[in-house]
Write an enzyme that holds these catalytic residues in place. Structure first.
Site, short mmCIF file in Angstrom:
data_model
loop_
_atom_site.label_atom_id
_atom_site.label_comp_id
_atom_site.label_asym_id
_atom_site.label_seq_id
_atom_site.Cartn_x
_atom_site.Cartn_y
_atom_site.Cartn_z
N HIS A 146 -140.52 99.86 50.97
CA HIS A 146 -139.31 99.90 51.80
C HIS A 146 -138.51 101.17 51.50
CE1 HIS A 146 -135.65 98.35 53.82
NE2 HIS A 146 -135.03 98.95 52.81
N GLU A 147 -138.31 101.46 50.22
CA GLU A 147 -137.52 102.65 49.87
C GLU A 147 -138.27 103.93 50.22
OE1 GLU A 147 -134.53 102.33 49.23
OE2 GLU A 147 -134.56 100.17 48.95
N HIS A 150 -137.66 104.84 53.73
CA HIS A 150 -136.41 105.58 53.94
C HIS A 150 -136.61 107.07 53.68
CE1 HIS A 150 -133.74 102.33 54.86
NE2 HIS A 150 -133.92 101.70 53.71
N GLU A 235 -132.70 100.14 58.44
CA GLU A 235 -133.14 99.12 57.49
C GLU A 235 -134.25 98.27 58.10
OE1 GLU A 235 -132.41 98.62 54.32
OE2 GLU A 235 -131.19 100.43 54.40
#
Length: 328
Positions: A146-147, A150, A235
């Site tokens: 997930h990070e 980003h 997100e």
């Protein structure tokens, strides 16, 4: 003091107040007029304004990123201290065709992970040490994915630029409206004093001043809402990308649920905490993240659409705990 003397004194104060405010308004207006007269051609002026807004936002973003890492109460983790964790990050970065980010582990007050920077320099992953005790290896991998998503989308930079440009536009509008704000404020105050009611702000000039100031504030709020909406969409996009890369949406859903539960305060004044769930629409609109329940539900739907997946044990494995201890 007689009533007549008070009215005379109040009127004198009102005249002086009006003179001061109108003088300030005329000074600002003349200054803006001089700047406008010396402006370049309109296309050049627009280009300079855009370049100034983007440049200041970019500089603020870069300095802010460097300051976050400089003030981080944690350690950069070399490969030999956590080889398995580094291998997981290497594999994820390779699947996403990303430059290898630096890895930092910190001791925060709540379990968390976030990405800093991005682009050609690779950025950095910051992970709270408690996540290694809280999550299983698959769940840690899902959070890492997930990070990394980003960083892949350079989300921090894009959101900072959108927010900076919006605030710059509102700032330009505020400067342009400053003479009118000063004049209306002076007229409102002076009329109140002349009427013998210094605290009264119900007159037409006061209403016009509030309307103009309210419009500028509404512009600021709108710019903030647009930026926060963009952040929440990113997100969701990072959740989708992590589920795609790991092939395990449920692992990310479980990780998000565990992190939220671990972050919920248990002390007596917990209802006053900023970590509490809220049904207030304004708070949801101003939030940078969508609710965990909404994110978990989307991930569950994504998992169901992919078909049955192998269940992963809910508790953190021994290897995960060992990795957490090895980073102390």
């Amino acid at each position: 003091m007689s009533r007549l003397a008070f009215r005379a004194a109040a009127a004198a104060v009102g005249v002086v107040l009006l003179a001061v405010y109108l003088t300030a308004a005329l000074f600002v207006a003349d200054l803006l007029r001089a700047v406008w007269a010396a402006r370049p051609d309109l296309p050049v002026l627009l280009a300079l304004l855009v370049a100034g807004a983007l440049g200041s936002t970019f500089l603020s973003y870069r300095l802010g990123t460097a300051q976050i890492l400089a003030n981080l109460e944690g350690d950069r983790v070399p490969r030999e201290c956590a080889p398995d964790l580094h291998r997981r990050i290497d594999a994820l970065a390779a699947r996403m065709d990303l430059p290898r980010p630096e890895l930092y582990v910190t001791d925060a007050r709540a379990p968390n992970a976030f990405a800093v920077g991005g682009g050609a320099d690779g950025g950095a992953l910051v992970i709270d040490r408690s996540l290694f005790r809280l999550l299983s290896p698959r769940e840690v991998e899902a959070i890492l994915a997930h990070e990394l998503a980003h960083l892949e989308g350079n989300d921090g930079f894009a959101i900072a630029m959108a927010d900076g440009v919006g605030r710059s536009l509102v700032g330009i509008a505020t400067v342009a409206a400053l003479p009118a704000l000063l004049a209306l404020s002076g007229l409102a105050g002076a009329s109140a004093w002349i009427r013998g009611r210094p605290g009264d702000r119900s007159g037409p000039f006061a209403r016009l001043h509030r309307a103009l100031a309210g419009g500028l504030f509404a512009g600021f709020v709108l710019a903030t809402l647009v930026s926060r909406s963009r952040s929440r969409k990113r997100e969701f996009a990072a959740d989708d990308r992590a589920a795609e890369v790991t092939g395990d949406p449920i692992a990310l859903a479980r990780a998000l649920h565990r992190i939220e539960r671990a972050a919920e305060p248990t002390w007596p004044f917990a209802p006053l905490s900023t970590q509490k769930r809220t049904e207030d629409a304004a708070e949801r609109w101003l939030s940078t993240h969508p609710s965990t329940d909404e994110r978990v539900e989307r991930l569950r739907e994504k998992s169901e659409s992919r078909g049955p997946t192998r269940r992963i044990p809910a508790g953190p494995s021994r290897s995960a705990a060992q990795k957490g201890r090895s980073l102390r």
